[in-house]
Design an enzyme around this catalytic site. Structure first.
Site, PDB file in Angstrom:
ATOM      1  N   ARG A 148       3.664  -6.678  -0.493  1.00  0.00           N
ATOM      2  CA  ARG A 148       3.369  -6.630   0.844  1.00  0.00           C
ATOM      3  C   ARG A 148       3.513  -8.004   1.585  1.00  0.00           C
ATOM      4  O   ARG A 148       2.881  -9.172   0.956  1.00  0.00           O
ATOM      5  CB  ARG A 148       1.791  -6.264   0.994  1.00  0.00           C
ATOM      6  CG  ARG A 148       1.442  -5.931   2.274  1.00  0.00           C
ATOM      7  CD  ARG A 148      -0.196  -5.578   2.488  1.00  0.00           C
ATOM      8  NE  ARG A 148      -0.849  -6.757   2.813  1.00  0.00           N
ATOM      9  CZ  ARG A 148      -2.247  -6.650   3.227  1.00  0.00           C
ATOM     10  NH1 ARG A 148      -2.611  -5.498   3.639  1.00  0.00           N
ATOM     11  NH2 ARG A 148      -2.562  -7.575   3.464  1.00  0.00           N
ATOM     12  N   TYR A 160      -4.851 -11.119  10.732  1.00  0.00           N
ATOM     13  CA  TYR A 160      -5.118 -10.179   9.834  1.00  0.00           C
ATOM     14  C   TYR A 160      -4.150 -10.580   8.543  1.00  0.00           C
ATOM     15  O   TYR A 160      -2.872 -10.413   8.683  1.00  0.00           O
ATOM     16  CB  TYR A 160      -5.149  -8.583   9.852  1.00  0.00           C
ATOM     17  CG  TYR A 160      -4.997  -7.687   8.825  1.00  0.00           C
ATOM     18  CD1 TYR A 160      -6.262  -7.804   7.943  1.00  0.00           C
ATOM     19  CD2 TYR A 160      -3.877  -7.446   8.343  1.00  0.00           C
ATOM     20  CE1 TYR A 160      -6.167  -6.845   6.723  1.00  0.00           C
ATOM     21  CE2 TYR A 160      -3.804  -6.645   7.002  1.00  0.00           C
ATOM     22  CZ  TYR A 160      -5.172  -6.343   6.596  1.00  0.00           C
ATOM     23  OH  TYR A 160      -4.988  -5.798   5.374  1.00  0.00           O
ATOM     24  N   ASP A 212       1.624  -4.222   6.438  1.00  0.00           N
ATOM     25  CA  ASP A 212       0.336  -3.576   7.110  1.00  0.00           C
ATOM     26  C   ASP A 212      -0.038  -4.159   8.541  1.00  0.00           C
ATOM     27  O   ASP A 212       0.064  -5.237   8.772  1.00  0.00           O
ATOM     28  CB  ASP A 212      -0.942  -4.133   6.006  1.00  0.00           C
ATOM     29  CG  ASP A 212      -2.159  -3.213   6.161  1.00  0.00           C
ATOM     30  OD1 ASP A 212      -2.296  -2.750   7.326  1.00  0.00           O
ATOM     31  OD2 ASP A 212      -2.985  -3.360   5.494  1.00  0.00           O
ATOM     32  N   HIS A 214      -2.683  -2.791   9.966  1.00  0.00           N
ATOM     33  CA  HIS A 214      -4.081  -2.703  10.072  1.00  0.00           C
ATOM     34  C   HIS A 214      -4.672  -2.004  11.275  1.00  0.00           C
ATOM     35  O   HIS A 214      -5.586  -2.589  12.003  1.00  0.00           O
ATOM     36  CB  HIS A 214      -4.913  -4.018   9.934  1.00  0.00           C
ATOM     37  CG  HIS A 214      -5.797  -4.031   9.051  1.00  0.00           C
ATOM     38  ND1 HIS A 214      -7.154  -4.547   9.288  1.00  0.00           N
ATOM     39  CD2 HIS A 214      -5.812  -3.834   7.586  1.00  0.00           C
ATOM     40  CE1 HIS A 214      -7.812  -4.402   8.363  1.00  0.00           C
ATOM     41  NE2 HIS A 214      -7.497  -4.104   7.375  1.00  0.00           N
ATOM     42  N   GLU A 238       2.253   0.125   6.962  1.00  0.00           N
ATOM     43  CA  GLU A 238       0.993   0.721   6.680  1.00  0.00           C
ATOM     44  C   GLU A 238      -0.056   0.880   7.916  1.00  0.00           C
ATOM     45  O   GLU A 238       0.007  -0.221   8.743  1.00  0.00           O
ATOM     46  CB  GLU A 238       0.328  -0.012   5.619  1.00  0.00           C
ATOM     47  CG  GLU A 238      -1.208   0.291   5.565  1.00  0.00           C
ATOM     48  CD  GLU A 238      -1.677  -0.509   4.186  1.00  0.00           C
ATOM     49  OE1 GLU A 238      -0.953  -1.215   3.333  1.00  0.00           O
ATOM     50  OE2 GLU A 238      -2.831  -0.567   3.872  1.00  0.00           O
ATOM     51  N   GLU A 264      -6.546   4.045   3.948  1.00  0.00           N
ATOM     52  CA  GLU A 264      -7.636   3.540   3.287  1.00  0.00           C
ATOM     53  C   GLU A 264      -8.866   3.495   3.798  1.00  0.00           C
ATOM     54  O   GLU A 264      -9.904   3.405   3.163  1.00  0.00           O
ATOM     55  CB  GLU A 264      -7.275   1.934   3.324  1.00  0.00           C
ATOM     56  CG  GLU A 264      -7.461   1.324   4.302  1.00  0.00           C
ATOM     57  CD  GLU A 264      -6.728  -0.224   4.262  1.00  0.00           C
ATOM     58  OE1 GLU A 264      -5.891  -0.492   3.658  1.00  0.00           O
ATOM     59  OE2 GLU A 264      -7.505  -1.200   4.990  1.00  0.00           O
ATOM     60  N   ARG A 285      -2.832   6.246   1.483  1.00  0.00           N
ATOM     61  CA  ARG A 285      -3.576   5.021   1.186  1.00  0.00           C
ATOM     62  C   ARG A 285      -5.135   5.328   0.575  1.00  0.00           C
ATOM     63  O   ARG A 285      -5.822   4.072   0.485  1.00  0.00           O
ATOM     64  CB  ARG A 285      -3.591   3.871   2.387  1.00  0.00           C
ATOM     65  CG  ARG A 285      -2.216   3.569   2.623  1.00  0.00           C
ATOM     66  CD  ARG A 285      -1.770   2.370   1.415  1.00  0.00           C
ATOM     67  NE  ARG A 285      -2.506   1.158   1.842  1.00  0.00           N
ATOM     68  CZ  ARG A 285      -2.963   0.631   0.932  1.00  0.00           C
ATOM     69  NH1 ARG A 285      -2.767   0.747  -0.454  1.00  0.00           N
ATOM     70  NH2 ARG A 285      -3.515  -0.505   0.999  1.00  0.00           N
ATOM     71  N   GLU A 341      -1.667  -0.630  -5.101  1.00  0.00           N
ATOM     72  CA  GLU A 341      -1.897  -1.835  -4.784  1.00  0.00           C
ATOM     73  C   GLU A 341      -2.867  -2.636  -5.788  1.00  0.00           C
ATOM     74  O   GLU A 341      -3.774  -1.883  -6.130  1.00  0.00           O
ATOM     75  CB  GLU A 341      -2.849  -1.825  -3.300  1.00  0.00           C
ATOM     76  CG  GLU A 341      -3.416  -3.186  -2.630  1.00  0.00           C
ATOM     77  CD  GLU A 341      -3.940  -3.108  -1.570  1.00  0.00           C
ATOM     78  OE1 GLU A 341      -4.504  -1.783  -1.213  1.00  0.00           O
ATOM     79  OE2 GLU A 341      -4.103  -4.106  -0.673  1.00  0.00           O
ATOM     80  N   TRP A 404      -9.904  -3.663  14.354  1.00  0.00           N
ATOM     81  CA  TRP A 404      -9.589  -4.919  13.337  1.00  0.00           C
ATOM     82  C   TRP A 404      -8.657  -4.365  12.315  1.00  0.00           C
ATOM     83  O   TRP A 404      -8.762  -3.433  11.718  1.00  0.00           O
ATOM     84  CB  TRP A 404     -11.046  -5.373  12.731  1.00  0.00           C
ATOM     85  CG  TRP A 404     -10.436  -6.434  11.888  1.00  0.00           C
ATOM     86  CD1 TRP A 404     -10.230  -7.838  12.328  1.00  0.00           C
ATOM     87  CD2 TRP A 404     -10.496  -6.309  10.466  1.00  0.00           C
ATOM     88  NE1 TRP A 404      -9.799  -8.303  10.890  1.00  0.00           N
ATOM     89  CE2 TRP A 404     -10.037  -7.542   9.678  1.00  0.00           C
ATOM     90  CE3 TRP A 404     -10.713  -5.433   9.411  1.00  0.00           C
ATOM     91  CZ2 TRP A 404      -9.863  -7.898   8.505  1.00  0.00           C
ATOM     92  CZ3 TRP A 404     -10.733  -5.589   8.007  1.00  0.00           C
ATOM     93  CH2 TRP A 404     -10.187  -6.872   7.647  1.00  0.00           C
TER      94      TRP A 404
HETATM   95  C1  GCO Z   1      -5.377  -3.435   2.259  1.00  0.00           C
HETATM   96  C2  GCO Z   1      -6.308  -3.383   3.376  1.00  0.00           C
HETATM   97  C3  GCO Z   1      -7.355  -4.520   3.038  1.00  0.00           C
HETATM   98  C4  GCO Z   1      -8.769  -4.119   3.858  1.00  0.00           C
HETATM   99  C5  GCO Z   1      -9.865  -4.408   3.131  1.00  0.00           C
HETATM  100  C6  GCO Z   1     -11.239  -4.036   4.265  1.00  0.00           C
HETATM  101  O1  GCO Z   1      -4.182  -3.131   2.856  1.00  0.00           O
HETATM  102  O2  GCO Z   1      -5.649  -3.882   1.120  1.00  0.00           O
HETATM  103  O3  GCO Z   1      -6.003  -3.371   4.648  1.00  0.00           O
HETATM  104  O4  GCO Z   1      -6.803  -5.799   3.312  1.00  0.00           O
HETATM  105  O5  GCO Z   1      -8.567  -4.924   5.239  1.00  0.00           O
HETATM  106  O6  GCO Z   1      -9.983  -3.577   1.805  1.00  0.00           O
HETATM  107  O7  GCO Z   1     -12.224  -4.055   3.310  1.00  0.00           O
HETATM  108 MG    MG Z   2      -4.498  -1.922   4.444  1.00  0.00          MG
END
Ligand code: GCO
Ligand code: MG
Length: 404
Positions: A148, A160, A212, A214, A238, A264, A285, A341, A404
């Site tokens: 990634r 991020y 990612d 986010h 992602e 996630e 995810r 991951e 975020w």
């Molecule tokens: C990822 C996630 C993490 C999250 C974190 C939040 O893809 O691994 O985006 O980086 O930000 O797990 O608790």
């Molecule tokens: Mg993520």
């Protein structure tokens, strides 16, 4: 028939906070389940301690499906990250117990191996393209087949996914209020193409690349990004948009063939039912710990298989080695595995959670210990007391609160 006689909730901070449920049966068999919810650890601890553990005493340890329904359908209040994380902890601990009592790894109980190893991806990141290329090289040298890629955004102070340390990315920070970051979609869209293009150019097309977002873009911005990145042939893009509104993904899908991974922050099948049914994503995810455990996530992956959606389970550092062991059991046993991951844990965390899984040549191998093949060293854990820590928040340059 074996019954649960003790239920303990452990909170420890060997580098970051982890919550773990440990169940003990009348025959002495123990089972563990991860209950960590980043930045909200004590809410799950209290939910387990006050509302769940007392109900578990005397229950039949082998009745996993019934216990799941007892805690989900029985509680009247449904879904949500705190509840589903607590249910997941119980569910994983019961699968661990069943495996140990049967003398089999959990993946054997789930139908047996579908593959010899679990392909994983690591996190390469840096402030500049040069730093990113060096970070990718580190993972390639370690044998990773998928990486990634995240990079700093020129003009923004922090981004991020860009870590302060190497190999261990940890966004949560100590303090009573979260750190505030700034986000600019305009600056991001201007720089990200060059980063992924640079990595492709240097490493060629053998290496799988992921990125990612986010949850930061609107559907049409995500569509633009997907198109922009098409020449670099990502394995997945992602969380391009927040997905509470699942139909948002229709807009993204209409405009780009870049594969999409989402989920996630999902907790239940109802967060992704439309995404699966309409084939709006390619990889799911979700994690074992935040989506009700092995029992519920397996059900979701069975549904996903009908629609050719594959797994891409979350495996960040804030999911403990107990969650990783449970994820690996599912990864081994589901036909529609995609990618796992694997953000490495610190040596302190690995020592508190001794585990059978090992990394070799880009794969995680679960080992053949009965149960999940992971434990909690309670004595060592007691040396690392809980430290309050929170995930950051993000504002746009004009001060507007953003995802975020
Ligand atoms: C990822 C996630 C993490 C999250 C974190 C939040 O893809 O691994 O985006 O980086 O930000 O797990 O608790
Ligand atoms: Mg993520």
């Amino acid at each position: 028939m074996s019954r649960v006689v003790e239920a303990h909730v452990n909170v420890t901070c060997p580098g970051r906070n982890f919550v773990t449920l440990k169940l003990v049966c009348d025959d002495g068999t123990t089972g563990v389940g991860d209950a960590t919810l980043n930045g909200r650890e004590l809410a799950v601890e209290a939910y387990l301690r006050e509302h769940v553990c007392p109900m578990l005493i005397g229950r039949e340890a082998g009745a996993i499906e019934d216990t799941w329904r007892y805690l989900y359908n029985g509680a009247y209040w449904r879904r949500g990250p705190v509840t589903m994380t607590a249910i997941a902890a119980v569910d994983c601990a019961l699968w661990d117990i069943k495996g140990k009592q049967a003398g089999m790894p959990v993946y054997e109980l789930l139908g047996g191996r579908c593959r010899t190893g679990v392909t994983v991806y690591g996190h390469a990141n840096g402030e500049t393209v040069g730093e990113v290329l060096d970070a990718v090289q580190t993972y390639v040298d370690l044998g990773y087949k998928a990486v990634r890629v995240q990079a700093g955004i020129p003009g923004l102070e922090s981004t991020y996914g860009v870590s302060r340390g190497k190999l261990f990315y940890e966004p949560a920070e100590g303090g009573l209020a979260p750190r505030e970051e700034t986000w600019s979609t305009r600056l991001y869209l201007r720089s990200i193409g060059e980063v992924l293009g640079g990595v492709r150019e240097r490493f060629g097309h053998e290496l799988e690349l992921l990125h990612d977002v986010h949850h930061r873009l609107s559907p049409i911005e995500a569509a633009q990004l997907g198109r922009l990145l098409e020449p670099h042939q990502l394995f997945w893009l992602e969380d391009p948009v927040p997905a509470e509104l699942q139909s948002n993904l229709r807009v993204v899908r209409q405009h780009t063939t870049t594969p999409i991974a989402i989920g996630e922050v999902f907790n239940s099948i109802w967060d992704c039912e439309q995404l699966l049914r309409e084939q709006l994503i390619d990889y799911l995810r979700m994690s074992v710990v935040h989506s009700g455990g092995i029992t519920h996530l397996r059900r979701i992956l069975h549904l996903a298989e009908l629609y050719r959606v594959r797994s891409g389970f979350h495996g960040a550092t804030d999911l403990s080695p107990v969650c990783m062991a449970a994820a690996l059991a599912l990864d081994m046993a589901i036909p529609n595995f995609g990618l796992q991951e694997y953000m490495r844990h610190t040596p302190e965390t690995d020592a508190v959670f001794p585990h059978a899984y090992t990394f070799a040549d880009g794969y995680l191998l679960p080992g053949d210990q009965p149960g999940l093949g992971v434990d909690l060293d309670e004595e060592l854990a007691a040396q690392y007391p809980y430290q309050p820590a929170l995930l950051p928040v993000t504002r746009l340059p004009d001060g507007t609160m953003h995802d975020w």
